[in-house]
Design a protein around this motif. Structure first.
Motif, PDB file in Angstrom:
ATOM      1  N   ALA A  18      -6.722 -10.601 -11.730  1.00  0.00           N
ATOM      2  CA  ALA A  18      -5.632  -9.811 -11.166  1.00  0.00           C
ATOM      3  C   ALA A  18      -6.159  -8.577 -10.437  1.00  0.00           C
ATOM      4  CB  ALA A  18      -4.658  -9.406 -12.268  1.00  0.00           C
ATOM      5  N   ALA A  19      -7.142  -7.917 -11.016  1.00  0.00           N
ATOM      6  CA  ALA A  19      -7.699  -6.727 -10.375  1.00  0.00           C
ATOM      7  C   ALA A  19      -8.302  -7.065  -9.020  1.00  0.00           C
ATOM      8  CB  ALA A  19      -8.746  -6.089 -11.281  1.00  0.00           C
ATOM      9  N   ALA A  20      -8.980  -8.212  -8.941  1.00  0.00           N
ATOM     10  CA  ALA A  20      -9.606  -8.613  -7.684  1.00  0.00           C
ATOM     11  C   ALA A  20      -8.579  -9.096  -6.673  1.00  0.00           C
ATOM     12  CB  ALA A  20     -10.641  -9.705  -7.942  1.00  0.00           C
ATOM     13  N   LEU A  21      -7.698 -10.002  -7.094  1.00  0.00           N
ATOM     14  CA  LEU A  21      -6.790 -10.653  -6.145  1.00  0.00           C
ATOM     15  C   LEU A  21      -5.646  -9.759  -5.694  1.00  0.00           C
ATOM     16  CD1 LEU A  21      -6.825 -14.209  -7.731  1.00  0.00           C
ATOM     17  CD2 LEU A  21      -7.713 -13.573  -5.480  1.00  0.00           C
TER      18      LEU A  21
ATOM     19  N   ALA B 158       1.025 -13.665 -15.534  1.00  0.00           N
ATOM     20  CA  ALA B 158       1.196 -14.960 -14.880  1.00  0.00           C
ATOM     21  C   ALA B 158      -0.108 -15.757 -14.865  1.00  0.00           C
ATOM     22  CB  ALA B 158       1.705 -14.764 -13.449  1.00  0.00           C
ATOM     23  N   LEU B 159      -1.201 -15.104 -14.555  1.00  0.00           N
ATOM     24  CA  LEU B 159      -2.489 -15.790 -14.504  1.00  0.00           C
ATOM     25  C   LEU B 159      -2.926 -16.264 -15.884  1.00  0.00           C
ATOM     26  CD1 LEU B 159      -4.350 -13.449 -11.984  1.00  0.00           C
ATOM     27  CD2 LEU B 159      -3.660 -15.820 -11.566  1.00  0.00           C
ATOM     28  N   ALA B 160      -2.729 -15.429 -16.901  1.00  0.00           N
ATOM     29  CA  ALA B 160      -3.088 -15.834 -18.263  1.00  0.00           C
ATOM     30  C   ALA B 160      -2.247 -17.021 -18.707  1.00  0.00           C
ATOM     31  CB  ALA B 160      -2.892 -14.663 -19.230  1.00  0.00           C
ATOM     32  N   THR B 161      -0.984 -17.029 -18.325  1.00  0.00           N
ATOM     33  CA  THR B 161      -0.099 -18.143 -18.674  1.00  0.00           C
ATOM     34  C   THR B 161      -0.564 -19.435 -18.017  1.00  0.00           C
ATOM     35  OG1 THR B 161       1.778 -16.625 -18.894  1.00  0.00           O
ATOM     36  CG2 THR B 161       2.282 -18.964 -18.617  1.00  0.00           C
ATOM     37  N   ALA B 162      -0.890 -19.366 -16.731  1.00  0.00           N
ATOM     38  CA  ALA B 162      -1.353 -20.567 -16.026  1.00  0.00           C
ATOM     39  C   ALA B 162      -2.708 -21.038 -16.545  1.00  0.00           C
ATOM     40  CB  ALA B 162      -1.428 -20.290 -14.525  1.00  0.00           C
ATOM     41  N   LEU B 163      -3.565 -20.109 -16.953  1.00  0.00           N
ATOM     42  CA  LEU B 163      -4.845 -20.495 -17.550  1.00  0.00           C
ATOM     43  C   LEU B 163      -4.629 -21.289 -18.837  1.00  0.00           C
ATOM     44  CD1 LEU B 163      -6.965 -17.269 -16.976  1.00  0.00           C
ATOM     45  CD2 LEU B 163      -7.626 -19.574 -16.268  1.00  0.00           C
TER      46      LEU B 163
ATOM     47  N   THR C 238     -13.539 -22.679 -10.765  1.00  0.00           N
ATOM     48  CA  THR C 238     -13.730 -23.601  -9.646  1.00  0.00           C
ATOM     49  C   THR C 238     -12.955 -23.149  -8.418  1.00  0.00           C
ATOM     50  OG1 THR C 238     -11.845 -25.027 -10.194  1.00  0.00           O
ATOM     51  CG2 THR C 238     -13.947 -25.498 -11.303  1.00  0.00           C
ATOM     52  N   ALA C 239     -13.292 -23.761  -7.282  1.00  0.00           N
ATOM     53  CA  ALA C 239     -12.593 -23.452  -6.042  1.00  0.00           C
ATOM     54  C   ALA C 239     -11.120 -23.831  -6.145  1.00  0.00           C
ATOM     55  CB  ALA C 239     -13.255 -24.197  -4.881  1.00  0.00           C
ATOM     56  N   GLU C 240     -10.810 -24.931  -6.822  1.00  0.00           N
ATOM     57  CA  GLU C 240      -9.414 -25.338  -7.015  1.00  0.00           C
ATOM     58  C   GLU C 240      -8.648 -24.274  -7.795  1.00  0.00           C
ATOM     59  OE1 GLU C 240      -6.764 -28.763  -9.348  1.00  0.00           O
ATOM     60  OE2 GLU C 240      -8.947 -28.705  -9.558  1.00  0.00           O
ATOM     61  N   GLN C 241      -9.251 -23.773  -8.862  1.00  0.00           N
ATOM     62  CA  GLN C 241      -8.608 -22.737  -9.654  1.00  0.00           C
ATOM     63  C   GLN C 241      -8.432 -21.456  -8.833  1.00  0.00           C
ATOM     64  OE1 GLN C 241     -11.602 -22.984 -12.800  1.00  0.00           O
ATOM     65  NE2 GLN C 241      -9.985 -23.464 -14.269  1.00  0.00           N
ATOM     66  N   ALA C 242      -9.402 -21.161  -7.982  1.00  0.00           N
ATOM     67  CA  ALA C 242      -9.337 -19.955  -7.160  1.00  0.00           C
ATOM     68  C   ALA C 242      -8.148 -19.998  -6.206  1.00  0.00           C
ATOM     69  CB  ALA C 242     -10.635 -19.779  -6.378  1.00  0.00           C
ATOM     70  N   VAL C 243      -7.924 -21.143  -5.585  1.00  0.00           N
ATOM     71  CA  VAL C 243      -6.791 -21.290  -4.667  1.00  0.00           C
ATOM     72  C   VAL C 243      -5.481 -21.025  -5.403  1.00  0.00           C
ATOM     73  CG1 VAL C 243      -5.478 -22.919  -3.254  1.00  0.00           C
ATOM     74  CG2 VAL C 243      -7.974 -22.865  -3.103  1.00  0.00           C
ATOM     75  N   ASN C 244      -5.329 -21.617  -6.574  1.00  0.00           N
ATOM     76  CA  ASN C 244      -4.084 -21.452  -7.326  1.00  0.00           C
ATOM     77  C   ASN C 244      -3.907 -20.026  -7.829  1.00  0.00           C
ATOM     78  OD1 ASN C 244      -3.226 -24.151  -7.033  1.00  0.00           O
ATOM     79  ND2 ASN C 244      -4.558 -24.797  -8.711  1.00  0.00           N
ATOM     80  N   ALA C 245      -5.001 -19.408  -8.265  1.00  0.00           N
ATOM     81  CA  ALA C 245      -4.925 -18.014  -8.710  1.00  0.00           C
ATOM     82  C   ALA C 245      -4.531 -17.093  -7.561  1.00  0.00           C
ATOM     83  CB  ALA C 245      -6.264 -17.572  -9.297  1.00  0.00           C
TER      84      ALA C 245
END
Length: 325
Positions: free
Chosen positions: A180-183, A90-95, A63-70
């Motif tokens: 992570a690769a994208a951001l 970090a991203l896997a942990t937050a997921l 979602t857009a909300e998840q995208a902002v946080n990522a």
């Protein structure tokens, strides 16, 4: 009046049980539907997609909300000079902990993206609910884990989190790796969002404030942009959007340094900024992002990155973010 027979009483009771059972099933169905809508953002909510830069067909929709946080988690990591592996952890942990949502509840006093606990010294409730602060705290603890880059992801994450479910992080590694690769900008033009061009919030000033929030004020100074230095990164301290020669006050131009950060070069830094802008498109009313001859436009077919016309082709020295206001 004759008393009802045992058989009729049994039938009445059975009918009541059946009605109660049916009602319970309906309630469970409604609860399940609402839960799915809550976690995914519901029908009609703008979605984002990240695809593999290797062309192997791997993808992840969120979602857009998840995208902002990522995007915030990634920006904080790269600004600290953390490698892409740290961002993936970090991203896997937050997921796992929050599904990349900044939630105000959890086990005992756990809060936020990483379900950090005020009682365990992670910070105050207000601090933990700030995604930038929460991500910074996670990276600070991760950086103290010896050889975390060589450890299995779930082991590295667990040494920071001390979770009751230490093996749960591993299942999110594929999606976190794509994000992570994208951001971080390593995989160019791999993150797209549907956007929401009809939203009347955000605008150029909000974009600049959010850039400073996630990347620091240096984001406008990296290539020599003249921005007065102040100790505050609040929106009120962010300089006004410069007016171009055409009178356009909707475009935010972000300089890209020739030497990137966290081991990346100019193009990687540029794509990190461009993907950040797309990830924040719904929240900040971003209508168009362009970098290195490619452009993303909110609401177009599949919101894909497309080649720009030769006359409007943007160089690698800057990222242009066009807002709706």
């Amino acid at each position: 009046m004759p008393e009802p027979s045992p058989t009729s009483v049994t039938r009445v009771r059975r009918g009541r049980f059946l009605r109660l059972g049916a009602a319970l099933l309906v309630l469970l169905g409604v609860a399940g539907y609402l839960t799915v809508q809550y976690l995914t953002g519901g029908t009609g909510v703008p979605k984002c997609t990240v695809v593999s830069g290797r062309g192997d067909g791997a993808s992840y929709e969120f979602t857009a909300e998840q995208a902002v946080n990522a995007a915030t988690i990634t920006a904080v990591g790269t600004n600290r000079g953390m490698p892409e592996r740290a961002v993936t952890i970090a991203l896997a942990t937050a997921l796992q902990e929050s599904a990349l949502r900044n939630i105000r509840h959890g086990d005992r006093d756990s809060l936020g993206l990483f379900q950090q606990r005020p009682s365990q010294g992670w910070g105050t409730e207000t601090e933990i609910m700030d995604p930038t602060y929460a991500a910074g705290e996670f990276y600070e603890h991760l950086d103290k884990v010896t050889d975390y880059e060589r450890l299995p992801l779930t082991v590295a994450a667990q040494r920071v989190q001390r979770s009751g479910f230490p093996d749960a992080y591993a299942k999110h590694e594929p999606d976190a790796t794509l994000l992570a690769a994208a951001l971080t900008g390593r995989a160019a033009a791999t993150l797209t969002c549907e956007g929401r061009p009809d939203v009347r919030t955000g605008g150029a000033e909000a974009v600049r404030a959010a850039l400073v929030r996630d990347f620091g004020r240096e984001v406008f100074q990296e290539a020599g942009a003249a921005v007065a230095a102040t100790p505050s990164a609040t929106p009120s301290a962010v300089p006004s959007t410069e007016v171009s020669g055409s009178g356009d006050t909707r475009t935010v131009t972000v300089p890209v340094p020739r030497t990137g950060v966290a081991g990346g070069g100019e193009r990687q830094r540029g794509w990190a900024l461009a993907h950040w802008a797309v990830a924040n498109s719904s929240a900040l009313h971003v209508e168009r992002v362009s970098y290195a001859g490619r452009a993303w436009t909110a609401g177009n077919t599949r919101s894909e990155w497309r080649d720009e016309d030769s006359g409007s082709r943007n160089a690698t020295g800057e990222v242009r973010i066009v807002t709706g206001q």
